[in-house]
Scaffold this motif. Structure first.
Motif, PDB file in Angstrom:
ATOM      1  N   LYS A   1       0.847   5.628  -0.293  1.00  0.00           N
ATOM      2  CA  LYS A   1       0.071   6.869  -0.215  1.00  0.00           C
ATOM      3  C   LYS A   1       0.436   7.706  -1.430  1.00  0.00           C
ATOM      4  O   LYS A   1       1.601   7.914  -1.722  1.00  0.00           O
ATOM      5  CB  LYS A   1       0.399   7.642   1.063  1.00  0.00           C
ATOM      6  N   HIS A   2      -0.568   8.192  -2.130  1.00  0.00           N
ATOM      7  CA  HIS A   2      -0.360   9.002  -3.325  1.00  0.00           C
ATOM      8  C   HIS A   2      -1.037  10.350  -3.131  1.00  0.00           C
ATOM      9  O   HIS A   2      -2.207  10.418  -2.760  1.00  0.00           O
ATOM     10  CB  HIS A   2      -0.952   8.299  -4.556  1.00  0.00           C
TER      11      HIS A   2
ATOM     12  N   SER B   1      -7.895   3.730  -3.814  1.00  0.00           N
ATOM     13  CA  SER B   1      -8.965   3.786  -2.816  1.00  0.00           C
ATOM     14  C   SER B   1     -10.133   4.667  -3.261  1.00  0.00           C
ATOM     15  O   SER B   1     -11.271   4.401  -2.949  1.00  0.00           O
ATOM     16  CB  SER B   1      -8.435   4.254  -1.464  1.00  0.00           C
TER      17      SER B   1
ATOM     18  N   GLY C   1      -1.729  14.354  -1.834  1.00  0.00           N
ATOM     19  CA  GLY C   1      -1.863  15.030  -0.554  1.00  0.00           C
ATOM     20  C   GLY C   1      -0.896  16.184  -0.382  1.00  0.00           C
ATOM     21  O   GLY C   1      -0.948  16.889   0.608  1.00  0.00           O
TER      22      GLY C   1
ATOM     23  N   ASP D   1      -6.176  15.339  -2.928  1.00  0.00           N
ATOM     24  CA  ASP D   1      -6.388  14.522  -1.739  1.00  0.00           C
ATOM     25  C   ASP D   1      -5.447  13.327  -1.775  1.00  0.00           C
ATOM     26  O   ASP D   1      -5.125  12.803  -2.838  1.00  0.00           O
ATOM     27  CB  ASP D   1      -7.834  14.016  -1.693  1.00  0.00           C
ATOM     28  N   GLU D   2      -5.027  12.896  -0.601  1.00  0.00           N
ATOM     29  CA  GLU D   2      -4.193  11.710  -0.502  1.00  0.00           C
ATOM     30  C   GLU D   2      -5.074  10.480  -0.669  1.00  0.00           C
ATOM     31  O   GLU D   2      -6.137  10.383  -0.057  1.00  0.00           O
ATOM     32  CB  GLU D   2      -3.485  11.680   0.845  1.00  0.00           C
TER      33      GLU D   2
ATOM     34  N   GLN E   1       7.871   2.945  -4.392  1.00  0.00           N
ATOM     35  CA  GLN E   1       7.899   3.893  -3.271  1.00  0.00           C
ATOM     36  C   GLN E   1       8.456   5.241  -3.722  1.00  0.00           C
ATOM     37  O   GLN E   1       7.952   6.295  -3.326  1.00  0.00           O
ATOM     38  CB  GLN E   1       8.734   3.342  -2.113  1.00  0.00           C
TER      39      GLN E   1
ATOM     40  N   THR F   1      -4.936   6.015  -1.165  1.00  0.00           N
ATOM     41  CA  THR F   1      -4.127   4.813  -0.979  1.00  0.00           C
ATOM     42  C   THR F   1      -4.188   3.985  -2.252  1.00  0.00           C
ATOM     43  O   THR F   1      -5.267   3.749  -2.798  1.00  0.00           O
ATOM     44  CB  THR F   1      -4.658   3.987   0.206  1.00  0.00           C
TER      45      THR F   1
ATOM     46  N   ALA G   1       5.678   6.989  -5.529  1.00  0.00           N
ATOM     47  CA  ALA G   1       4.678   7.484  -4.576  1.00  0.00           C
ATOM     48  C   ALA G   1       5.186   8.729  -3.857  1.00  0.00           C
ATOM     49  O   ALA G   1       4.445   9.699  -3.684  1.00  0.00           O
ATOM     50  CB  ALA G   1       4.305   6.391  -3.571  1.00  0.00           C
ATOM     51  N   ASP G   2       6.444   8.710  -3.456  1.00  0.00           N
ATOM     52  CA  ASP G   2       7.023   9.848  -2.739  1.00  0.00           C
ATOM     53  C   ASP G   2       7.156  11.095  -3.620  1.00  0.00           C
ATOM     54  O   ASP G   2       7.146  12.204  -3.119  1.00  0.00           O
ATOM     55  CB  ASP G   2       8.395   9.483  -2.176  1.00  0.00           C
TER      56      ASP G   2
ATOM     57  N   LYS H   1       0.862  -1.185   0.000  1.00  0.00           N
ATOM     58  CA  LYS H   1       0.000   0.000   0.000  1.00  0.00           C
ATOM     59  C   LYS H   1       0.894   1.229   0.000  1.00  0.00           C
ATOM     60  O   LYS H   1       1.816   1.329   0.799  1.00  0.00           O
ATOM     61  CB  LYS H   1      -0.912   0.006   1.220  1.00  0.00           C
TER      62      LYS H   1
ATOM     63  N   THR I   1      -3.174   0.330  -3.694  1.00  0.00           N
ATOM     64  CA  THR I   1      -2.786  -1.026  -3.333  1.00  0.00           C
ATOM     65  C   THR I   1      -2.265  -1.725  -4.582  1.00  0.00           C
ATOM     66  O   THR I   1      -2.905  -1.692  -5.631  1.00  0.00           O
ATOM     67  CB  THR I   1      -3.982  -1.812  -2.761  1.00  0.00           C
TER      68      THR I   1
END
Length: 115
Positions: free
Chosen positions: A20-21, A68, A23, A33-34, A109, A36, A112-113, A18, A38
């Protein structure tokens, strides 16, 4: 040292990560908005692991990306990044499953970061 599978009839490992994307705000008028993301990944390990010369024994058999919040564009982008990452790792780290999987996770990762 040989790897003995828990279920001899299966040569697959399943990973599910998972991320976080978003935000971060992005500086635009719309605040992002952040969400998730998967990413389940099915990795197959051949019985001749670690690799004999010239054979790929570690391969990705399947993957998908689930966001999500329903966002087709974001889901498509993540699928593209996963595909590119799989192409980059294909044929590499064939005698080290940990490095193979960590390469994929680290690239995702980083993506995503950066969002």
């Amino acid at each position: 040292q040989d790897i003995i599978p828990a279920f001899p009839e299966s040569d697959q490992l399943v990973f599910s990560w998972k991320f976080k994307h978003g935000g971060g705000g992005g500086g635009g008028d719309e605040e992002q908005d952040e969400v998730t993301v998967t990413v389940p990944l099915v990795v197959t390990i051949g019985w001749q692991y670690p690799r004999p010369q010239g054979n790929d024994v570690i391969t990705v058999q399947g993957h998908c990306c689930n966001v999500s919040e329903s966002n087709r564009e974001l889901e498509t982008k993540w699928n593209e990044v996963v595909e590119e990452t799989i192409q980059q790792v294909s044929g590499n780290f064939q005698s080290d499953i940990v490095k193979f999987v960590n390469f994929i996770h680290d690239k995702l990762q980083q993506f995503a970061d950066s969002q």
